[in-house]
Motif scaffolding. Structure first.
Motif, short mmCIF file in Angstrom:
data_model
loop_
_atom_site.label_atom_id
_atom_site.label_comp_id
_atom_site.label_asym_id
_atom_site.label_seq_id
_atom_site.Cartn_x
_atom_site.Cartn_y
_atom_site.Cartn_z
N GLU A 109 0.83 -1.21 0.00
CA GLU A 109 0.00 0.00 0.00
C GLU A 109 0.86 1.26 0.00
OE1 GLU A 109 -4.05 -1.55 2.22
OE2 GLU A 109 -2.26 -1.17 3.43
N TYR A 110 2.01 1.21 0.67
CA TYR A 110 2.94 2.34 0.56
C TYR A 110 3.45 2.47 -0.86
CZ TYR A 110 3.52 3.97 5.37
OH TYR A 110 3.31 4.55 6.59
N GLN A 111 3.72 1.36 -1.50
CA GLN A 111 4.20 1.42 -2.88
C GLN A 111 3.16 2.10 -3.77
OE1 GLN A 111 7.06 1.53 -4.39
NE2 GLN A 111 7.65 -0.65 -4.37
N ASP A 112 1.90 1.79 -3.56
CA ASP A 112 0.83 2.43 -4.34
C ASP A 112 0.78 3.93 -4.06
OD1 ASP A 112 0.11 -0.01 -5.38
OD2 ASP A 112 -1.53 -0.34 -3.95
N LEU A 113 0.99 4.31 -2.81
CA LEU A 113 0.97 5.73 -2.43
C LEU A 113 2.14 6.47 -3.09
CD1 LEU A 113 -0.98 7.25 -0.46
CD2 LEU A 113 0.83 7.08 1.25
N PHE A 114 3.33 5.87 -3.05
CA PHE A 114 4.50 6.51 -3.65
C PHE A 114 4.33 6.69 -5.15
CE2 PHE A 114 7.05 4.56 0.01
CZ PHE A 114 7.07 5.74 0.72
N ALA A 115 3.71 5.74 -5.80
CA ALA A 115 3.55 5.81 -7.25
C ALA A 115 2.78 7.06 -7.67
CB ALA A 115 2.84 4.56 -7.76
N GLN A 116 1.91 7.55 -6.81
CA GLN A 116 1.10 8.73 -7.12
C GLN A 116 1.89 10.03 -7.01
OE1 GLN A 116 -3.04 8.64 -5.50
NE2 GLN A 116 -2.38 6.71 -4.56
N VAL A 117 3.11 9.98 -6.45
CA VAL A 117 3.94 11.19 -6.36
C VAL A 117 5.29 10.95 -7.06
CG1 VAL A 117 2.86 12.07 -4.27
CG2 VAL A 117 4.79 10.48 -4.07
N ASN A 118 5.30 9.99 -8.00
CA ASN A 118 6.51 9.69 -8.78
C ASN A 118 7.69 9.29 -7.90
OD1 ASN A 118 5.35 10.20 -11.37
ND2 ASN A 118 5.50 12.39 -10.94
N MET A 119 7.40 8.43 -6.94
CA MET A 119 8.44 7.83 -6.11
C MET A 119 8.21 6.33 -6.08
SD MET A 119 8.64 10.49 -2.86
CE MET A 119 10.16 9.74 -2.25
N ARG A 120 9.18 5.60 -5.57
CA ARG A 120 9.00 4.17 -5.40
C ARG A 120 9.76 3.68 -4.17
NH1 ARG A 120 13.25 0.88 -7.33
NH2 ARG A 120 14.90 2.06 -8.39
N ALA A 121 9.17 2.72 -3.48
CA ALA A 121 9.87 2.07 -2.38
C ALA A 121 10.91 1.12 -2.96
CB ALA A 121 8.88 1.30 -1.52
N ILE A 122 12.11 1.13 -2.39
CA ILE A 122 13.17 0.27 -2.92
C ILE A 122 13.59 -0.83 -1.95
CG2 ILE A 122 14.09 2.05 -4.45
CD1 ILE A 122 16.27 2.59 -2.37
N ASP A 123 13.19 -0.70 -0.69
CA ASP A 123 13.59 -1.71 0.29
C ASP A 123 12.86 -1.44 1.60
OD1 ASP A 123 14.87 -3.88 1.36
OD2 ASP A 123 16.75 -2.83 1.78
N TRP A 124 12.79 -2.45 2.46
CA TRP A 124 12.28 -2.21 3.79
C TRP A 124 12.81 -3.25 4.76
CZ3 TRP A 124 6.98 -3.95 5.90
CH2 TRP A 124 6.65 -5.22 5.46
N SER A 125 12.87 -2.86 6.01
CA SER A 125 13.21 -3.77 7.10
C SER A 125 11.96 -3.93 7.94
CB SER A 125 14.37 -3.21 7.95
OG SER A 125 15.54 -3.08 7.19
N ASN A 126 11.42 -5.14 7.94
CA ASN A 126 10.15 -5.40 8.62
C ASN A 126 10.42 -5.90 10.04
OD1 ASN A 126 7.85 -8.05 8.79
ND2 ASN A 126 7.26 -5.90 8.95
N TYR A 127 9.81 -5.24 11.02
CA TYR A 127 9.92 -5.64 12.41
C TYR A 127 8.52 -6.00 12.90
CZ TYR A 127 14.55 -3.63 12.04
OH TYR A 127 15.83 -3.35 11.63
N PRO A 128 8.22 -7.29 13.06
CA PRO A 128 6.86 -7.71 13.42
C PRO A 128 6.35 -7.02 14.68
CG PRO A 128 8.18 -9.61 12.79
CD PRO A 128 9.12 -8.44 12.88
N ASP A 129 5.11 -6.59 14.63
CA ASP A 129 4.42 -5.96 15.77
C ASP A 129 5.07 -4.65 16.20
OD1 ASP A 129 2.69 -8.40 16.28
OD2 ASP A 129 4.67 -9.24 16.66
N SER A 130 5.94 -4.11 15.39
CA SER A 130 6.65 -2.89 15.74
C SER A 130 6.82 -2.03 14.49
CB SER A 130 8.01 -3.23 16.35
OG SER A 130 8.68 -2.08 16.81
#
Length: 339
Positions: free
Chosen positions: A309-330
Motif C-alpha cells: 500500500e505504501y508502494q501504491d501511495l509513492f507511485a502517485q507522487v513519482n516515487m518508489r519504495a526500494i527496500d524495507w526492514s520489517n519488524y513484526p508488531d513494531s
C-alpha cells in the motif's frame, strides 16, 4: 467445596465478557502509572504501604492493583502484597524501554470519549474524536498544551530508535532532515551514532521550542538546526536523507500525498526518503497492529498501510519504495527514492 472441571472449555459468553471488559485492565494500568506505583515497586510491598506512598486510598487502590496483576504487569506473591513482573518493568519511568507516558496518554478522557462516539466512525468513515471535542485531534492539541506535552512525551518515549538504527545505514549521508520529528529523540540518536552527520529537525513551533535540550543531552546540539514549520509547507531542501517517522500513518491518503509531495519537492534526485511506522504484515505475532489501525482511524481518519500500500501511495507522487526492514508488531523502516 465443589468446583467445575478446570479442563472444561470456557463458555463463549464468558470469553466475550472478558473481551468486553479488557479496557478496564488498561485503565487500571493507566491509573497506576499516573499515581507512580510502578516507580516505587523495587520490592514486594503491601497495598497499604503502596497507597501511603502514592497518596491513594488503600481499599480503593487494591482493586486497581489486582486488575494489573490479572493483566500480568504485577504479581501478588502474598495476599494484598504486590510486585512488578518483568512485563511491568516497562511501566517504570527509569526503564530504557519505558512506555509509561504512552499508557498515561491512551487512558486519558480524550480517548475514552472518542471510543464512546466510535459508532459515528463505523457509520460515516469519519474520525470520532471531533464529536466530543469540537475539533480534530491535532487542532485540539494546538489549544491544549498539557495534553500536547503528554502526547509529545509519549511519542518520545516510544520512538522506534532501535529499529531505525538497525534498519538503515546513514554512513553515506552528510545531512538528514527529520520532518515532523517531535522533540528530536530519533534524530538525536542518529546523530550520536554517526558523528559526522548533520541534522535538521522540522516540526511545529511549540514542539521544536522544546527540542533543544534533547540534543544538548545527547551531545549533538552543535550539529543540528531547528526549523519551526509544517510538513504541509515547504521544508528545507538539499538533504541526503529525509526522515518521516510516525507521520504518514497519522494521515489519510489525501493528506499523506500532500506530505509526500512536499518532501519530494525538497529532495534531490539522489536523496532518499526513510519512512518509519507500523506496517502490518503476515509476520506479526499479536493483534496489536489491528488494534492500532482502529485507534488511528477513530482518532484521525487514518489507517496503517502495508508495504504494498505504501508502494501504491509513492507511485502517485513519482516515487518508489526500494527496500524495507520489517519488524513484526513494531515499527518497520522503509526506503524510497524519486523516480
Amino acid at each position: 467445596m465443589t468446583s467445575s472441571n478446570a479442563a472444561e472449555p470456557v463458555p463463549a459468553t464468558l470469553r466475550v465478557r472478558e473481551l468486553m471488559t479488557a479496557g478496564l485492565l488498561s485503565h487500571a494500568i493507566g491509573v497506576l502509572c499516573d499515581l507512580g506505583v510502578p516507580d516505587i515497586l523495587d520490592a514486594p510491598r503491601t497495598h497499604e504501604d503502596i497507597a501511603k506512598e502514592v497518596d491513594a486510598h488503600p481499599e480503593g487502590l487494591l482493586s486497581f492493583l489486582r486488575a494489573a496483576a490479572a493483566a500480568g504487569v504485577l504479581a501478588e506473591p502474598a495476599p494484598r502484597t504486590f510486585e512488578l513482573t518483568e512485563l511491568g518493568q516497562v511501566l517504570r519511568a527509569d526503564d530504557p524501554r519505558s512506555i509509561k507516558a504512552m499508557c498515561s496518554l491512551t487512558c486519558r478522557d480524550e480517548f475514552s470519549r472518542t471510543w464512546s462516539d466510535s459508532l459515528h466512525t463505523a457509520r460515516t468513515g469519519e474520525p470520532s474524536f471531533a464529536i466530543g471535542h469540537g475539533a480534530s485531534f491535532f487542532e485540539y492539541m494546538g489549544s491544549h498544551r498539557e495534553f500536547a506535552s503528554l502526547f509529545d512525551r509519549a511519542m518520545q518515549s516510544s520512538a522506534a530508535v532501535d529499529n531505525l538504527l538497525a534498519g538503515y545505514d546513514f554512513s553515506g549521508a552528510g545531512h538528514v532532515v527529520d520532518v515532523g520529528g517531535g522533540r528530536g529523540t530519533m534524530l538525536a540518536a542518529v546523530l550520536k551514532r554517526y558523528p559526522t552527520l548533520r541534522g535538521t529537525l522540522v516540526d511545529l513551533p511549540h514542539v521544536v521550542g522544546n527540542a533543544r535540550q534533547t540534543f544538548v543531552d545527547a551531545g549533538v546540539a552543535d550539529r543540528v538546526t531547528l526549523v519551526p514549520g509544517s510538513f504541509f509547507e515547504p521544508v528545507p531542501e538539499g538533504g541526503d536523507v529525509y526522515l518521516l517517522s510516525r507521520v504518514i500513518g497519522n494521515w489519510n491518503d489525501e493528506d499523506s500525498l500532500r506530505i509526500l509531495r512536499t518532501v519530494r519537492t525538497a529532495m534531490r534526485p539522489d536523496s532518499e526518503l526513510v519512512v518509519v511506522g507500523m506496517m502490518p504484515s503476515e509476520n506479526d505475532r499479536t493483534h496489536y497492529p489491528q488494534q492500532l489501525d482502529l485507534y488511528m482511524f477513530a482518532l484521525l481518519g487514518a489507517r496503517l498501510r502495508s508495504y504494498a500500500e505504501y508502494q501504491d501511495l509513492f507511485a502517485q507522487v513519482n516515487m518508489r519504495a526500494i527496500d524495507w526492514s520489517n519488524y513484526p508488531d513494531s515499527e518497520s523502516v522503509l526506503r524510497a527514492r524519486v523516480l
